[in-house]
Design a protein around this motif. Structure first.
Motif, short mmCIF file in Angstrom:
data_model
loop_
_atom_site.label_atom_id
_atom_site.label_comp_id
_atom_site.label_asym_id
_atom_site.label_seq_id
_atom_site.Cartn_x
_atom_site.Cartn_y
_atom_site.Cartn_z
N PHE A 1 19.36 58.06 41.56
CA PHE A 1 20.19 59.06 40.93
C PHE A 1 21.64 58.86 41.35
CE2 PHE A 1 15.97 60.85 41.32
CZ PHE A 1 15.73 61.27 40.03
N THR A 2 22.52 58.80 40.36
CA THR A 2 23.93 58.60 40.64
C THR A 2 24.65 59.93 40.81
OG1 THR A 2 23.85 56.59 39.29
CG2 THR A 2 26.02 57.44 39.86
N TYR A 3 24.39 60.87 39.90
CA TYR A 3 25.03 62.17 39.96
C TYR A 3 23.97 63.25 39.74
CZ TYR A 3 29.49 59.73 39.43
OH TYR A 3 30.56 58.91 39.60
N CYS A 4 24.16 64.38 40.38
CA CYS A 4 23.28 65.52 40.12
C CYS A 4 23.99 66.80 40.49
CB CYS A 4 21.96 65.40 40.89
SG CYS A 4 22.13 65.54 42.68
N THR A 5 23.60 67.89 39.83
CA THR A 5 24.18 69.19 40.12
C THR A 5 23.28 70.27 39.52
OG1 THR A 5 26.19 70.54 39.96
CG2 THR A 5 25.58 69.29 38.02
N LEU A 6 23.57 71.52 39.84
CA LEU A 6 22.85 72.65 39.28
C LEU A 6 23.74 73.37 38.28
CD1 LEU A 6 21.38 74.14 42.58
CD2 LEU A 6 20.10 72.87 40.87
N THR A 7 23.14 74.07 37.33
CA THR A 7 23.93 74.95 36.47
C THR A 7 24.28 76.20 37.27
OG1 THR A 7 21.87 75.89 35.60
CG2 THR A 7 22.92 74.14 34.30
N ASN A 8 25.34 76.86 36.86
CA ASN A 8 25.82 78.03 37.61
C ASN A 8 24.78 79.14 37.71
OD1 ASN A 8 28.37 76.96 38.17
ND2 ASN A 8 29.18 77.61 36.20
N ASP A 9 23.88 79.23 36.72
CA ASP A 9 22.85 80.26 36.78
C ASP A 9 21.62 79.82 37.57
OD1 ASP A 9 21.68 78.44 35.07
OD2 ASP A 9 21.84 79.69 33.28
N GLY A 10 21.62 78.58 38.06
CA GLY A 10 20.52 78.09 38.87
C GLY A 10 19.25 77.80 38.11
N LEU A 11 19.31 77.73 36.79
CA LEU A 11 18.10 77.56 35.98
C LEU A 11 17.81 76.09 35.64
CD1 LEU A 11 18.44 80.55 33.48
CD2 LEU A 11 17.10 80.42 35.60
N TYR A 12 18.83 75.22 35.72
CA TYR A 12 18.64 73.82 35.36
C TYR A 12 19.21 72.88 36.44
CZ TYR A 12 17.23 75.14 30.63
OH TYR A 12 16.57 75.67 29.56
N PHE A 13 18.52 71.77 36.62
CA PHE A 13 18.96 70.70 37.52
C PHE A 13 19.35 69.53 36.63
CE2 PHE A 13 18.13 66.95 40.21
CZ PHE A 13 18.91 67.28 41.30
N VAL A 14 20.63 69.15 36.64
CA VAL A 14 21.16 68.09 35.78
C VAL A 14 21.39 66.84 36.61
CG1 VAL A 14 23.02 67.44 34.20
CG2 VAL A 14 22.26 69.83 34.32
N TYR A 15 20.87 65.70 36.15
CA TYR A 15 20.97 64.47 36.94
C TYR A 15 21.01 63.25 36.02
CZ TYR A 15 15.92 64.15 36.06
OH TYR A 15 14.69 64.09 35.45
N SER A 16 21.64 62.18 36.51
CA SER A 16 21.69 60.92 35.79
C SER A 16 20.71 59.95 36.41
CB SER A 16 23.10 60.32 35.82
OG SER A 16 23.46 60.00 37.16
N CYS A 17 20.09 59.14 35.57
CA CYS A 17 19.10 58.17 36.06
C CYS A 17 19.01 57.00 35.08
CB CYS A 17 17.74 58.84 36.22
SG CYS A 17 16.44 57.75 36.82
#
Length: 313
Positions: A1-17
């Protein structure tokens, strides 16, 4: 994984692969995929940019402003050959990069079709006493782009940045010998500068600099792994997470003192890979760490944190 983060509401985990971008729902467990890959998607109806994710006919739009730590992928042309050492959004539609030769470039991101350079200048004009032979080894920008911390071989300095003008604030750390900054970051609220160094004797030290008081709020010599590959300070500044050498350390963070709470060993998925990112949920219930193509999720409230581990692939 190069980048990852959470949405401000904590409902989604966004990541690159592997060249694609995904969003995993913490509610349903579903994994959505970006329709434009790593490229930004322009939502014409609201005139905003972000990413559009799809899964089996379902769609989820996530704007850049909805991400806890916004990131984007740029393929741009520059008039100089240099290494970019820091990248940060200045606003919803502009991004600033700082290069190893102290060059600063501001890009306009209001549309996805083109990303023009709107401003480019050198910071050497503002750091008059800095020898030209000293290159930026590492650099980090605060979340609002108003602060820049720069590591130049033997020193770490803090500057404020506003309206294309740089102002020296403080010399945070200076040494007779060159040292390496293994990790460099501002806290989420921009009040603390966190960095982890390896000195000339290969000893590792963690520092936390209080920007307002202009003092070290915490520091310690690491008794564990040689170098941190990533670290994270919780939003309430109660937990500090350090990751490196296939280990995760969770520290109790308090002013002037830090106490090691637990150390978690991580299986080696491959040889010679490191942690790329770690983060703590806003409610401090979960810790997520990325290593190679694996996401490790721990429940911080569990009586045995290690046994609560979930592996996402």
């Amino acid at each position: 994984f190069t980048y990852c983060t959470l949405t401000n509401d904590g409902l989604y985990f966004v990541y690159s692969c592997e060249g694609s971008l995904h969003a995993k729902s913490f509610v349903t467990g579903e994994v959505f995929t970006s329709v434009s890959g790593l490229s930004l998607y322009y939502f014409a109806n609201v005139k905003r940019v972000g990413y559009l994710f799809r899964l089996d006919g379902k769609e989820k739009a996530i704007f850049l402003t909805n991400l806890f730590s916004p990131f984007m992928f740029l393929v741009v042309q520059s008039s100089f050959v240099r290494k970019s050492t820091a990248l940060m959004f200045l606003s919803v539609d502009s991004i600033m990069s700082v290069s190893s030769d102290l060059s600063v470039t501001v890009w306009q991101t209001s549309t996805a079709e083109s990303i023009p350079c709107v401003c480019e200048f050198s910071l050497t004009a503002y750091i008059a006493y800095s020898p030209k032979s000293l290159h930026v080894k590492n650099c980090v920008l605060s979340s609002d782009g108003s602060l820049i911390a720069i590591h130049q071989e033997t020193k770490v300095e803090l500057y404020s940045f506003a309206k294309a003008e740089l102002k020296f604030l403080h010399s945070v750390l200076e040494s007779t010998y060159e040292f390496m900054v293994a990790y460099f970051a501002f806290s989420a609220d921009g009040t603390t500068l966190l960095f982890y160094i390896q000195d000339s004797r290969n000893d590792s030290h963690f520092y936390s600099w209080d920007i307002k008081e202009e003092v070290f709020s915490a520091s310690f010599k690491s008794p564990g792994f040689l170098a941190a590959e990533c670290c994270y300070l919780s939003s309430d500044k109660r937990e500090l997470v350090l990751c490196g050498d296939y280990e995760i350390e969770i520290w109790e963070y308090a002013e002037h003192t830090c106490r090691l709470l637990t150390r978690l060993a991580v299986d080696k998925p491959y040889h010679s890979v490191g942690f790329s990112q770690c983060t703590v949920s806003v409610d401090r219930q979960f810790l997520a760490c990325c290593i190679a193509d694996v996401i490790l999720v721990y429940c911080l409230n569990a009586s045995n944190i290690n046994s609560s581990k979930q592996v996402l692939r």
